[in-house]
Motif scaffolding. Structure first.
Motif, PDB file in Angstrom:
ATOM      1  N   TRP A 114       0.802  -1.223   0.000  1.00 16.59           N
ATOM      2  CA  TRP A 114       0.000   0.000   0.000  1.00 16.59           C
ATOM      3  C   TRP A 114       0.836   1.276   0.000  1.00 16.59           C
ATOM      4  O   TRP A 114       0.294   2.377  -0.065  1.00 16.59           O
ATOM      5  N   ASP A 115       2.138   1.179   0.054  1.00 16.55           N
ATOM      6  CA  ASP A 115       2.981   2.375   0.118  1.00 16.55           C
ATOM      7  C   ASP A 115       2.742   3.322  -1.049  1.00 16.55           C
ATOM      8  O   ASP A 115       2.782   4.554  -0.893  1.00 16.55           O
ATOM      9  N   ALA A 116       2.472   2.772  -2.230  1.00 17.90           N
ATOM     10  CA  ALA A 116       2.285   3.613  -3.413  1.00 17.90           C
ATOM     11  C   ALA A 116       0.978   4.383  -3.389  1.00 17.90           C
ATOM     12  O   ALA A 116       0.790   5.329  -4.162  1.00 17.90           O
ATOM     13  N   PHE A 117       0.063   4.011  -2.490  1.00 19.69           N
ATOM     14  CA  PHE A 117      -1.262   4.623  -2.465  1.00 19.69           C
ATOM     15  C   PHE A 117      -1.479   5.529  -1.250  1.00 19.69           C
ATOM     16  O   PHE A 117      -2.511   6.189  -1.148  1.00 19.69           O
ATOM     17  N   VAL A 118      -0.521   5.562  -0.339  1.00 16.59           N
ATOM     18  CA  VAL A 118      -0.686   6.322   0.902  1.00 16.59           C
ATOM     19  C   VAL A 118       0.144   7.600   0.821  1.00 16.59           C
ATOM     20  O   VAL A 118       1.343   7.563   0.524  1.00 16.59           O
ATOM     21  N   SER A 119      -0.488   8.730   1.113  1.00 15.72           N
ATOM     22  CA  SER A 119       0.200  10.019   1.033  1.00 15.72           C
ATOM     23  C   SER A 119       1.080  10.247   2.261  1.00 15.72           C
ATOM     24  O   SER A 119       0.921   9.577   3.296  1.00 15.72           O
ATOM     25  N   GLU A 120       1.970  11.221   2.166  1.00 12.45           N
ATOM     26  CA  GLU A 120       2.821  11.553   3.298  1.00 12.45           C
ATOM     27  C   GLU A 120       1.983  12.080   4.456  1.00 12.45           C
ATOM     28  O   GLU A 120       2.297  11.833   5.626  1.00 12.45           O
ATOM     29  N   ARG A 121       0.916  12.823   4.150  1.00 15.00           N
ATOM     30  CA  ARG A 121      -0.004  13.307   5.201  1.00 15.00           C
ATOM     31  C   ARG A 121      -0.584  12.126   5.981  1.00 15.00           C
ATOM     32  O   ARG A 121      -0.618  12.147   7.220  1.00 15.00           O
ATOM     33  N   ASP A 122      -1.034  11.096   5.266  1.00 16.23           N
ATOM     34  CA  ASP A 122      -1.601   9.926   5.930  1.00 16.23           C
ATOM     35  C   ASP A 122      -0.550   9.196   6.754  1.00 16.23           C
ATOM     36  O   ASP A 122      -0.844   8.688   7.843  1.00 16.23           O
ATOM     37  N   ARG A 123       0.675   9.167   6.259  1.00 19.06           N
ATOM     38  CA  ARG A 123       1.738   8.504   7.012  1.00 19.06           C
ATOM     39  C   ARG A 123       1.972   9.202   8.356  1.00 19.06           C
ATOM     40  O   ARG A 123       2.179   8.558   9.383  1.00 19.06           O
ATOM     41  N   TRP A 177      -9.107  -5.205  -8.138  1.00 19.81           N
ATOM     42  CA  TRP A 177      -8.429  -3.929  -8.351  1.00 19.81           C
ATOM     43  C   TRP A 177      -7.214  -3.824  -7.441  1.00 19.81           C
ATOM     44  O   TRP A 177      -7.279  -4.116  -6.253  1.00 19.81           O
ATOM     45  N   GLN A 178      -6.107  -3.358  -7.986  1.00 18.04           N
ATOM     46  CA  GLN A 178      -4.888  -3.198  -7.193  1.00 18.04           C
ATOM     47  C   GLN A 178      -5.073  -2.210  -6.060  1.00 18.04           C
ATOM     48  O   GLN A 178      -4.591  -2.426  -4.951  1.00 18.04           O
ATOM     49  N   ALA A 179      -5.763  -1.103  -6.343  1.00 18.99           N
ATOM     50  CA  ALA A 179      -5.919  -0.066  -5.328  1.00 18.99           C
ATOM     51  C   ALA A 179      -6.740  -0.567  -4.142  1.00 18.99           C
ATOM     52  O   ALA A 179      -6.367  -0.347  -2.976  1.00 18.99           O
ATOM     53  N   SER A 180      -7.864  -1.228  -4.413  1.00 18.17           N
ATOM     54  CA  SER A 180      -8.694  -1.713  -3.308  1.00 18.17           C
ATOM     55  C   SER A 180      -7.978  -2.802  -2.520  1.00 18.17           C
ATOM     56  O   SER A 180      -8.100  -2.886  -1.292  1.00 18.17           O
ATOM     57  N   HIS A 181      -7.204  -3.637  -3.208  1.00 21.22           N
ATOM     58  CA  HIS A 181      -6.401  -4.661  -2.544  1.00 21.22           C
ATOM     59  C   HIS A 181      -5.410  -4.009  -1.578  1.00 21.22           C
ATOM     60  O   HIS A 181      -5.323  -4.378  -0.398  1.00 21.22           O
ATOM     61  N   ALA A 182      -4.695  -3.015  -2.066  1.00 20.90           N
ATOM     62  CA  ALA A 182      -3.666  -2.367  -1.252  1.00 20.90           C
ATOM     63  C   ALA A 182      -4.259  -1.585  -0.085  1.00 20.90           C
ATOM     64  O   ALA A 182      -3.789  -1.690   1.054  1.00 20.90           O
ATOM     65  N   ILE A 183      -5.298  -0.792  -0.356  1.00 20.66           N
ATOM     66  CA  ILE A 183      -5.879   0.038   0.701  1.00 20.66           C
ATOM     67  C   ILE A 183      -6.593  -0.814   1.740  1.00 20.66           C
ATOM     68  O   ILE A 183      -6.587  -0.493   2.936  1.00 20.66           O
ATOM     69  N   ALA A 184      -7.226  -1.914   1.316  1.00 17.70           N
ATOM     70  CA  ALA A 184      -7.863  -2.809   2.282  1.00 17.70           C
ATOM     71  C   ALA A 184      -6.826  -3.388   3.242  1.00 17.70           C
ATOM     72  O   ALA A 184      -7.046  -3.433   4.459  1.00 17.70           O
TER      73      ALA A 184
END
Length: 224
Positions: free
Chosen positions: A5-14, A178-185
Motif C-alpha cells: 500500500w505504500d504507493a497509495f498512501v500520502s505523506e499526510r496519511d503517514r 483492483w490493485q488499489a482496493s487490494h492495497a488500501i484494504a
C-alpha cells in the motif's frame, strides 16, 4: 520494509498513522486456524477469473500444506453462489446443494480432515457455523488468505476482530479485482484489525507452534 500500500498512501496519511500509533504489530494467536477464502476454480479461470488469484493460490497452498502437517485446522470457505449457478433453492423447492469438490481449484482441494463452509454474505462468519467450529476446536485466532481482499477477506477479518480473535493475514496470498482496493484494504486492516505478513514470515512462525495441538476430525466416515 516496503508494503503493497505504500504507493497509495500520502505523506499526510503517514504522519497521521504514526501519530495515532496505527500499524503496531499485535500478538499472534497461540492456537490459530487457517481460513482460506474464495480459492474456487471460477476465480482462477474463465470469465470470472480474478487478477492475482492464481498466484495467491500458489502461495496459500504452501500454508495449507504446512498447517495440515502441523495439525492446525484448515477451513475452506466457498462463495455464496454454488457451482451450478443457483444462489438459492431450486425450482423443485429443494435446498441448494452443499459445497462440492468442483467449487475449488485443483491445487486447493479440501482433504478429509479439513472443514468446508459456504458463506452467505461478505463475512464468512455471517449465518454460518464458523465461530461454532472455532469454539469447538479451541482456536483463538485465524490465519487468513484469499479474496477478494476488500470484500470477503476484509469483512471476515473485521468480524473476527470483533469476536476477540487474533488475526494474521498472508498478504501475498490475497487477491482482489483492483490493485488499489487490494492495497488500501490491507492498509486499513494493518492499521486497525489484523497483522498482514508474507507467507515466508508466517511459515517461519507456524513452525514454532506446537504440533498436533488440536483434536481435528478423524476424516473417516463412521459406520452405523
Amino acid at each position: 520494509m516496503t508494503k503493497v500500500w505504500d504507493a497509495f498512501v500520502s505523506e499526510r496519511d503517514r504522519r497521521i498513522f504514526r501519530a495515532a500509533g496505527y500499524g503496531v504489530q499485535g500478538e499472534k494467536p497461540a492456537r490459530p486456524a487457517l481460513l482460506l477464502i474464495g480459492f474456487e476454480q471460477r476465480h482462477l479461470e474463465g470469465p470470472d477469473a480474478v487478477a492475482g488469484a492464481r498466484e495467491a493460490g500458489e502461495k496459500a497452498r504452501r500454508l495449507m500444506v504446512q498447517c495440515r502437517a502441523k495439525g492446525l485446522p484448515v477451513i475452506h470457505v466457498a462463495g455464496p453462489t454454488p457451482s451450478d449457478g443457483h444462489p438459492g433453492p431450486h425450482e423443485n423447492g429443494e435446498a441448494t446443494s452443499p459445497v462440492g469438490g468442483s467449487d475449488f481449484a485443483a491445487n486447493m482441494m479440501p482433504e478429509p480432515r479439513d472443514i468446508v463452509l459456504r458463506r452467505h454474505a461478505p463475512s464468512a462468519f455471517f449465518d454460518s457455523d464458523l465461530m461454532s467450529f472455532l469454539n469447538l476446536l479451541g482456536a483463538d485466532g485465524l490465519i487468513l488468505a484469499g479474496g477478494q481482499t476488500a470484500g470477503a477477506l476484509r469483512a471476515t477479518a473485521i468480524d473476527a476482530f470483533s469476536l476477540n480473535l487474533r488475526v494474521v493475514i498472508a498478504d501475498d496470498a490475497c487477491f482482489d479485482m483492483w490493485q488499489a482496493s487490494h492495497a488500501i484494504a490491507l492498509c486499513d486492516l494493518d492499521a486497525k484489525y489484523a497483522d498482514p505478513a508474507s507467507v515466508e514470515m508466517l511459515a517461519e512462525w507456524i513452525e514454532t507452534l506446537p504440533a498436533n495441538a488440536f483434536a481435528l476430525p478423524a476424516g473417516e466416515r463412521v459406520k452405523p
